[in-house]
Design a protein around this motif. Sequence first.
Motif, short mmCIF file in Angstrom:
data_model
loop_
_atom_site.label_atom_id
_atom_site.label_comp_id
_atom_site.label_asym_id
_atom_site.label_seq_id
_atom_site.Cartn_x
_atom_site.Cartn_y
_atom_site.Cartn_z
N LEU A 199 122.97 9.68 90.27
CA LEU A 199 122.97 10.22 88.91
C LEU A 199 121.59 10.06 88.28
CD1 LEU A 199 125.68 9.96 86.21
CD2 LEU A 199 123.36 9.27 85.63
N GLY A 200 120.97 8.87 88.50
CA GLY A 200 119.63 8.64 87.97
C GLY A 200 118.60 9.59 88.55
N ILE A 201 118.67 9.83 89.86
CA ILE A 201 117.74 10.75 90.51
C ILE A 201 117.91 12.17 89.97
CG2 ILE A 201 117.14 11.85 92.70
CD1 ILE A 201 117.82 9.16 94.07
N GLN A 202 119.17 12.61 89.86
CA GLN A 202 119.42 13.96 89.36
C GLN A 202 118.96 14.11 87.91
OE1 GLN A 202 120.37 16.62 91.11
NE2 GLN A 202 120.27 15.26 92.89
N ALA A 203 119.13 13.07 87.11
CA ALA A 203 118.66 13.11 85.73
C ALA A 203 117.14 13.25 85.69
CB ALA A 203 119.10 11.85 84.98
N ALA A 204 116.46 12.49 86.56
CA ALA A 204 114.99 12.56 86.60
C ALA A 204 114.52 13.94 87.05
CB ALA A 204 114.46 11.48 87.54
N LYS A 205 115.19 14.51 88.06
CA LYS A 205 114.82 15.85 88.53
C LYS A 205 115.00 16.88 87.43
CE LYS A 205 115.67 15.25 93.50
NZ LYS A 205 116.50 15.67 94.67
N TRP A 206 116.10 16.74 86.68
CA TRP A 206 116.38 17.70 85.60
C TRP A 206 115.28 17.64 84.54
CZ3 TRP A 206 116.76 18.36 80.47
CH2 TRP A 206 117.45 19.47 80.00
N ILE A 207 114.92 16.43 84.12
CA ILE A 207 113.96 16.30 83.01
C ILE A 207 112.58 16.76 83.45
CG2 ILE A 207 113.10 13.92 83.30
CD1 ILE A 207 114.38 15.45 80.01
N VAL A 208 112.20 16.50 84.71
CA VAL A 208 110.90 16.97 85.20
C VAL A 208 110.86 18.49 85.19
CG1 VAL A 208 109.44 17.18 87.26
CG2 VAL A 208 110.32 14.94 86.57
N SER A 209 111.92 19.13 85.68
CA SER A 209 111.98 20.60 85.69
C SER A 209 111.91 21.16 84.27
CB SER A 209 113.26 21.06 86.38
OG SER A 209 113.37 22.47 86.38
N ALA A 210 112.64 20.51 83.34
CA ALA A 210 112.65 20.98 81.95
C ALA A 210 111.28 20.84 81.30
CB ALA A 210 113.70 20.21 81.15
N VAL A 211 110.58 19.74 81.59
CA VAL A 211 109.24 19.53 81.03
C VAL A 211 108.25 20.54 81.60
CG1 VAL A 211 107.27 17.94 80.96
CG2 VAL A 211 109.58 17.09 80.48
N GLU A 212 108.32 20.74 82.91
CA GLU A 212 107.37 21.65 83.56
C GLU A 212 107.61 23.10 83.14
OE1 GLU A 212 104.88 20.58 85.17
OE2 GLU A 212 105.48 18.48 85.33
N ASN A 213 108.84 23.44 82.80
CA ASN A 213 109.18 24.81 82.41
C ASN A 213 109.38 24.97 80.90
OD1 ASN A 213 109.38 26.13 85.09
ND2 ASN A 213 110.97 24.61 85.40
N ARG A 214 108.79 24.06 80.15
CA ARG A 214 109.05 24.02 78.71
C ARG A 214 108.74 25.34 78.02
NH1 ARG A 214 106.44 19.23 75.24
NH2 ARG A 214 107.25 18.17 77.07
N ASN A 215 107.70 25.98 78.44
CA ASN A 215 107.27 27.22 77.76
C ASN A 215 107.71 28.48 78.47
OD1 ASN A 215 105.88 25.77 75.71
ND2 ASN A 215 104.21 25.39 77.16
N GLN A 216 108.65 28.34 79.37
CA GLN A 216 109.16 29.52 80.06
C GLN A 216 110.63 29.33 80.38
OE1 GLN A 216 107.62 29.68 84.22
NE2 GLN A 216 106.34 27.98 83.59
N GLU A 217 111.24 30.35 80.91
CA GLU A 217 112.66 30.30 81.22
C GLU A 217 112.89 29.35 82.38
OE1 GLU A 217 116.56 31.33 80.38
OE2 GLU A 217 114.77 32.12 79.37
N GLY A 218 113.63 28.27 82.16
CA GLY A 218 113.92 27.32 83.22
C GLY A 218 115.27 27.60 83.88
N ASN A 219 115.52 26.89 84.97
CA ASN A 219 116.79 27.06 85.68
C ASN A 219 117.64 25.80 85.65
OD1 ASN A 219 116.18 29.75 86.60
ND2 ASN A 219 114.73 28.83 88.06
N GLU A 220 117.39 24.94 84.67
CA GLU A 220 118.13 23.68 84.61
C GLU A 220 119.57 23.94 84.16
OE1 GLU A 220 115.39 24.14 82.42
OE2 GLU A 220 114.05 23.69 84.08
N PRO A 221 120.53 23.39 84.87
CA PRO A 221 121.94 23.58 84.46
C PRO A 221 122.23 22.86 83.15
CG PRO A 221 121.77 21.96 86.22
CD PRO A 221 120.40 22.55 86.07
N GLN A 222 123.13 23.45 82.36
CA GLN A 222 123.52 22.82 81.09
C GLN A 222 124.36 21.58 81.34
OE1 GLN A 222 122.46 23.69 78.20
NE2 GLN A 222 123.79 22.63 76.74
N ALA A 223 125.15 21.59 82.40
CA ALA A 223 126.02 20.45 82.70
C ALA A 223 126.14 20.26 84.21
CB ALA A 223 127.40 20.67 82.09
#
Length: 376
Positions: A329-353
């Motif tokens: 769960l910790g690893i997946q949370a870290a992967k999600w936040i990195v993707s969200a930060v890197e794609n902050r100014n564009q359309e990301g593919n991070e799941p809502q849940a």
Amino acid sequence: MAQKTKYNMVKEKITEWITSGQVGPGEKIYSENELVKKFGVSRHTIRQAIGDLVHEGWLYREQGAGTFCSGQRLHHKLPENKTQNTNRKNIGVITTYISDYIFPSIIKGIESYLTEQGYSLTFACTDNDIEKEKQCLQSMLSRNIDGLIVEPTKSGSFNPNINFFLELEQNKIPYLMINQFYPQLVPPHIIVNDQKGGFLAAEHLIELGHHKIIGIFKADDLQGIYRMQGFIEAHRENNIPLSAEMMINYSTEEQNDVLIDKVRKLLSTSEEMPTGIICYNDQIAVSVLNCLRELGLSVPGDISIVGFDDSFLAEATELTSVTHPKIELGIQAAKWIVSAVENRNQEGNEPQATVFEPELVIRNSSSFLKNDCIVS
């Protein structure tokens, strides 16, 4: 005063090891015995200093393994002979607790991925207290974090700190909630299917012939509410009557003596002796186990018991328990936040849940009801 000086000296030296890089994130520090010899102070002084550093987020403990650097050093000014990367992104991590139970494993998962990706971390814990959560959020915002992973505090009721999360959104700072979430916000979150977990635990005891089952659930967070829903659902699907007196709800402030007093009272006043107990988590299950022993009741001979989280406590006490992914769960949370930060100014593919499906790990704390025992 001399004792205080020694205590401060120990704290300052260990902090220096961390800020200088002598001890890195996830690395183990000296044992208590080694620290006593190294500093020439009492064990009490060492424990007091280590306890404070854990509370402040510099260190974290793992049961049976030792004490480790949490990564807090990354947010302090580096020595002049060290070059700091001004482009290094900083992720805030707020948990309800930081040094006990399953939290070190979750933090280890977060930290392992973020440090690998070149991110720094700022840790804080709320002790499941609303006012402390407010302070943690204010501190994170003042540090200009790039993203936030947060475990909500008392998510079972309205949270007065919603405005801080709205401020994060306005500033386009991505945040992710883990283990539970504030339903008012419907934020991105990574959780376990707690309702299914409650169902699996109750169904297990029902299949073993238990029809008089106590359910112990935390009332001030969504995990407890959902686990109780699963508990009730299993009774309904198996056409087993469930009386309100068989469900014990408790708050964070009641989770020690008050809760155990409720368990004692129910066991001593119930007309028909319960034969099974399902607990909100393994920590509560261990407290209940101790209570049952004091009452002269055997497990699983007299009462079968099931916990949640499949923690080291479940392994040590041979407790049947519902799984929690912890490190994953910790690893997946870290992967999600990195993707969200890197794609902050564009359309990301991070799941809502993201929802992890739990499983039941059966150990020696649950067995067939005596009168319904099946011999294979």
